[in-house]
Motif scaffolding. Structure first.
Motif, PDB file in Angstrom:
ATOM      1  N   PHE A 164       1.676  16.600   1.445  1.00  0.00           N
ATOM      2  CA  PHE A 164       0.662  15.619   1.859  1.00  0.00           C
ATOM      3  C   PHE A 164       1.323  14.246   1.948  1.00  0.00           C
ATOM      4  O   PHE A 164       1.993  13.810   1.006  1.00  0.00           O
ATOM      5  CB  PHE A 164      -0.461  15.633   0.816  1.00  0.00           C
TER       6      PHE A 164
ATOM      7  N   LEU B  20      -0.017   5.125   2.011  1.00  0.00           N
ATOM      8  CA  LEU B  20      -0.376   4.562   0.704  1.00  0.00           C
ATOM      9  C   LEU B  20       0.932   4.182   0.025  1.00  0.00           C
ATOM     10  O   LEU B  20       1.853   5.020  -0.048  1.00  0.00           O
ATOM     11  CB  LEU B  20      -1.097   5.652  -0.104  1.00  0.00           C
TER      12      LEU B  20
ATOM     13  N   GLY C  29      -6.318  11.758   2.761  1.00  0.00           N
ATOM     14  CA  GLY C  29      -6.535  10.721   1.767  1.00  0.00           C
ATOM     15  C   GLY C  29      -7.534   9.651   2.247  1.00  0.00           C
ATOM     16  O   GLY C  29      -8.071   9.667   3.364  1.00  0.00           O
ATOM     17  N   ASN C  30      -7.808   8.792   1.290  1.00  0.00           N
ATOM     18  CA  ASN C  30      -8.767   7.710   1.540  1.00  0.00           C
ATOM     19  C   ASN C  30      -8.386   6.877   2.757  1.00  0.00           C
ATOM     20  O   ASN C  30      -9.254   6.351   3.447  1.00  0.00           O
ATOM     21  CB  ASN C  30      -8.831   6.797   0.308  1.00  0.00           C
TER      22      ASN C  30
ATOM     23  N   TRP D 224      -6.811   1.098   0.459  1.00  0.00           N
ATOM     24  CA  TRP D 224      -5.887   0.589  -0.561  1.00  0.00           C
ATOM     25  C   TRP D 224      -5.680  -0.911  -0.392  1.00  0.00           C
ATOM     26  O   TRP D 224      -4.798  -1.501  -1.012  1.00  0.00           O
ATOM     27  CB  TRP D 224      -4.565   1.355  -0.494  1.00  0.00           C
TER      28      TRP D 224
ATOM     29  N   ASN E  38     -12.297  13.081   4.617  1.00  0.00           N
ATOM     30  CA  ASN E  38     -11.710  13.132   3.277  1.00  0.00           C
ATOM     31  C   ASN E  38     -12.666  12.555   2.246  1.00  0.00           C
ATOM     32  O   ASN E  38     -13.150  11.428   2.422  1.00  0.00           O
ATOM     33  CB  ASN E  38     -10.407  12.322   3.250  1.00  0.00           C
ATOM     34  N   GLU E  39     -12.940  13.307   1.198  1.00  0.00           N
ATOM     35  CA  GLU E  39     -13.769  12.833   0.063  1.00  0.00           C
ATOM     36  C   GLU E  39     -14.947  11.984   0.539  1.00  0.00           C
ATOM     37  O   GLU E  39     -15.157  10.864   0.031  1.00  0.00           O
ATOM     38  CB  GLU E  39     -12.893  12.079  -0.953  1.00  0.00           C
TER      39      GLU E  39
ATOM     40  N   TRP F 259     -15.933   5.190  -3.380  1.00  0.00           N
ATOM     41  CA  TRP F 259     -14.831   4.304  -2.957  1.00  0.00           C
ATOM     42  C   TRP F 259     -14.531   4.478  -1.481  1.00  0.00           C
ATOM     43  O   TRP F 259     -13.698   3.783  -0.922  1.00  0.00           O
ATOM     44  CB  TRP F 259     -13.572   4.615  -3.759  1.00  0.00           C
TER      45      TRP F 259
ATOM     46  N   HIS G 236     -10.577  18.955  -4.072  1.00  0.00           N
ATOM     47  CA  HIS G 236      -9.551  18.101  -4.688  1.00  0.00           C
ATOM     48  C   HIS G 236      -9.751  18.103  -6.193  1.00  0.00           C
ATOM     49  O   HIS G 236     -10.878  18.061  -6.667  1.00  0.00           O
ATOM     50  CB  HIS G 236      -9.701  16.640  -4.223  1.00  0.00           C
TER      51      HIS G 236
ATOM     52  N   TYR H 210      -7.487  16.416  -9.716  1.00  0.00           N
ATOM     53  CA  TYR H 210      -6.289  15.898 -10.376  1.00  0.00           C
ATOM     54  C   TYR H 210      -6.482  16.084 -11.879  1.00  0.00           C
ATOM     55  O   TYR H 210      -7.497  15.659 -12.415  1.00  0.00           O
ATOM     56  CB  TYR H 210      -6.099  14.405 -10.070  1.00  0.00           C
TER      57      TYR H 210
ATOM     58  N   TRP I  13      -2.283  13.649 -12.569  1.00  0.00           N
ATOM     59  CA  TRP I  13      -2.316  12.230 -12.181  1.00  0.00           C
ATOM     60  C   TRP I  13      -2.966  11.466 -13.320  1.00  0.00           C
ATOM     61  O   TRP I  13      -4.121  11.716 -13.634  1.00  0.00           O
ATOM     62  CB  TRP I  13      -3.106  12.063 -10.880  1.00  0.00           C
TER      63      TRP I  13
ATOM     64  N   ALA J 273      -0.461  16.601  -3.816  1.00  0.00           N
ATOM     65  CA  ALA J 273      -0.633  15.178  -3.525  1.00  0.00           C
ATOM     66  C   ALA J 273       0.248  14.408  -4.509  1.00  0.00           C
ATOM     67  O   ALA J 273      -0.019  14.468  -5.704  1.00  0.00           O
ATOM     68  CB  ALA J 273      -2.090  14.770  -3.693  1.00  0.00           C
TER      69      ALA J 273
ATOM     70  N   ILE K 113       2.378   9.396  -6.574  1.00  0.00           N
ATOM     71  CA  ILE K 113       2.131  10.516  -7.508  1.00  0.00           C
ATOM     72  C   ILE K 113       2.922  11.757  -7.064  1.00  0.00           C
ATOM     73  O   ILE K 113       2.358  12.812  -6.793  1.00  0.00           O
ATOM     74  CB  ILE K 113       0.614  10.817  -7.700  1.00  0.00           C
TER      75      ILE K 113
HETATM   76  O1  AHR Z   1      -3.904  11.048  -3.349  1.00  0.00           O
HETATM   77  C1  AHR Z   1      -4.446   9.804  -3.668  1.00  0.00           C
HETATM   78  C2  AHR Z   1      -5.928   9.707  -3.365  1.00  0.00           C
HETATM   79  O2  AHR Z   1      -6.639  10.568  -4.197  1.00  0.00           O
HETATM   80  C3  AHR Z   1      -6.350  10.138  -1.981  1.00  0.00           C
HETATM   81  O3  AHR Z   1      -6.231   9.102  -1.076  1.00  0.00           O
HETATM   82  C4  AHR Z   1      -7.771  10.508  -2.159  1.00  0.00           C
HETATM   83  O4  AHR Z   1      -8.202  11.488  -1.251  1.00  0.00           O
HETATM   84  C5  AHR Z   1      -7.858  10.977  -3.593  1.00  0.00           C
HETATM   85  O5  AHR Z   1      -8.918  10.445  -4.278  1.00  0.00           O
END
Ligand code: AHR
Length: 523
Positions: A30, A34, A95-96, A121, A197-198, A203, A262, A264, A318, A361, A367
């Protein structure tokens, strides 16, 4: 001491005899815009040009036609199909980040691409790396591209145009523009597309209710498949075990091919870290049940069902405290993180039947197991188990293993299970049998998560003769040990190559697995 056990590996006792072998897509990557993931990780950062060994051409705008030129050779060497990590698929651009990314900003001559503020970000995006560069990079790695669509500020029209730009074969506007920009006739042929994504996250620019997302995603899915019916669509889920997931799976099952989740695992305290992946395992089970329920609902209505797979397209250890701040989520991964990470890898293999894709990720700097500096790369503690799994734990079948009786009995917080109490074992193991040209090979991962107790195991086989054994062991007394650019080999596997005789004499009755350690064996 943990109770000793006997592991009997019988090549005729497969967990899922009728299933497809383990997909290499479990080890996908991924890349998000960022921090230093793209700029600094994949290409050199134009802001901080490196003194040497970096292939930044004078005119970065020519990247699309220069193939491998322009990429950091060292990073590419790790990620490529013939490299240590053998990444089979890469997700991009977030990702975001994607929720306010407008892909048309990232095509055409670099000098004319607009610089934008980005809202995920809160940094600037130069748009130097765009769609054609991403495809070029995937070609260089020999991996499959997977693009996530902007369902935040993006429109359906933009998404349809993006798909046509990548996959169009006719003489239509967007396909012609791609030919002009890349100088190549053939399409990018992007098969996998994520529907946002999410989108549930506060956020996110999206920040939607499940019912709103479901309605919107159905419309998008329908239209996208009109442009290219051969694509695979991935609906946007949460952890896999939530009301959002239930509602979205219910609505998207007929239209999407996979459901993204997702998770972490938090990594500050020892238990949270080493048992963190147990929550992911539960989430996978719950998510699979939600898919089954949606299929049952459709069967009752006499409508066709679908073997929708889970796309675990963000996973890792993470820790907010270790990774946040001004450094673009650059987390230093210590020895304990490595143990937590091995548990993750075991979970992905154990649950492979239900998982179509899993993307770590992330692939570099953010990370990530792999870090860069202008003058070189650093393999963090996580890197070595990842490389072994990626190379050996695919294209095979899971072997049945016994359960291990010594379970964690501390507070249940570490596993974050929403559906009640769950007690994972201290010993966590998976075994895989891979057919080879002259028979088969067995690969075994054994993790001892106990902080103070060693473990002894007697390993036996059925239907299999050992010729040679390669044993990788990662052990450190220091739970906080890290690899650094100055001491890059503080946490690396010790490798032992044994022939059958040596194995019989040293280990056949007793393989000693030290407290808080990981072993990987290839028979
Ligand atoms: O991988 C970092 C962030 O974690 C991603 O941008 C997002 O999708 C998740 O919350």
């Amino acid at each position: 001491r943990l109770r000793p056990a006997r592991l009997h590996l019988d090549v005729d006792r497969l967990v899922h005899p009728a299933e497809q072998p383990i997909t290499d897509k479990l080890y996908s990557g991924f890349l998000e815009h960022l921090g230093r993931c793209i700029y600094g990780g994949i290409v050199d950062s134009p802001k901080h040009p490196s003194p040497k060994d970096l292939l930044l051409p004078q005119d970065i705008g020519d990247l699309a036609t220069k193939g491998r030129l322009g990429w950091r050779k060292d990073v590419m060497g790790c990620l490529a199909k013939d490299g240590e990590l053998q990444i089979p698929m890469m997700r991009w651009p977030g990702g975001n980040f994607v929720s306010n990314y407008h892909w048309q900003d990232g095509i055409g001559p670099i000098s004319q691409r607009p610089k934008r503020i980005e809202l995920a970000w809160l940094s600037d995006e130069s748009n130097i790396f765009g769609t054609d560069e991403f495809i070029d990079y995937c070609r260089g790695l020999e991996c499959e591209p997977y693009i996530c669509l902007n369902m935040g500020t993006g429109t359906l029209e933009e998404a349809l145009a993006w798909l046509e730009y990548c996959n169009g074969t006719g003489d239509t506007h967007w396909a012609e523009l791609r030919r002009k920009n890349t100088g190549r006739k053939e399409p990018h042929a992007v098969k996998y597309w994520g529907l946002g994504n999410e989108m549930w996250g506060p956020w996110q620019v999206g920040n939607m209710l499940p019912s709103d997302y479901a309605r919107k995603a159905r419309r998008w899915a329908h239209a996208l498949k009109l442009v290219d019916p051969t694509i695979q669509l991935v609906s946007c889920g949460e952890t896999g075990a939530s009301e959002w997931d239930r509602e979205v799976i219910q609505a998207l099952l007929p239209l999407a091919d996979m459901h993204s989740i997702h998770y972490y695992a938090p990594g500050l305290e020892y238990e949270k870290n080493v048992f963190g992946a147990a929550a992911a395992e539960k989430h996978i089970d719950v998510c699979k049940s939600l898919i089954d329920m949606a299929n049952i609902g459709r069967a009752l209505e006499r409508m066709p069902g679908k073997d929708m797979k889970i796309c675990f397209d963000e996973w890792n250890v993470w820790d907010d405290v270790k990774a946040r701040g001004t450094n673009g989520l650059e987390q230093t991964y210590d020895y304990t993180d490595m143990l937590g990470f091995c548990a993750w890898l075991n979970v992905l293999v154990r649950k492979h039947k239900d998982i179509g894709i899993a993307c770590l990720a992330q692939s570099v700097n953010v990370i990530s197991p792999l870090m860069t500096r202008p003058d070189g790369i650093l393999r963090q503690t996580l890197y070595y188990p990842l490389a072994l799994f990626s190379k050996y734990m695919k294209n095979g079948h899971l072997l049945q293993l016994p359960s291990f009786p010594d379970v964690y009995t501390g507070p249940t917080y570490p596993v974050y299970i929403q559906q009640g109490e769950y007690r994972p074992s201290y010993i966590d193991s998976v075994a895989v049998m891979v057919k080879t040209s002259n028979g088969c090979s067995i690969r075994l991962s054994i993790l001892n998560r106990h902080p103070t107790a060693d473990w002894e195991v007697k390993i036996g086989f059925s239907g299999f003769n050992i010729e040679k054994v390669q044993l990788h062991e990662i052990y450190s007394d220091d739970l906080a040990a890290v690899n650094t650019f100055e001491t890059p080999s503080a946490v690396v596997p010790a490798v032992f190559n044994l022939d059958n005789k040596e194995w019989q004499s040293k280990h056949v009755d007793k393989l000693a697995v030290k407290k808080h350690s990981w072993m990987f064996l290839i028979f």
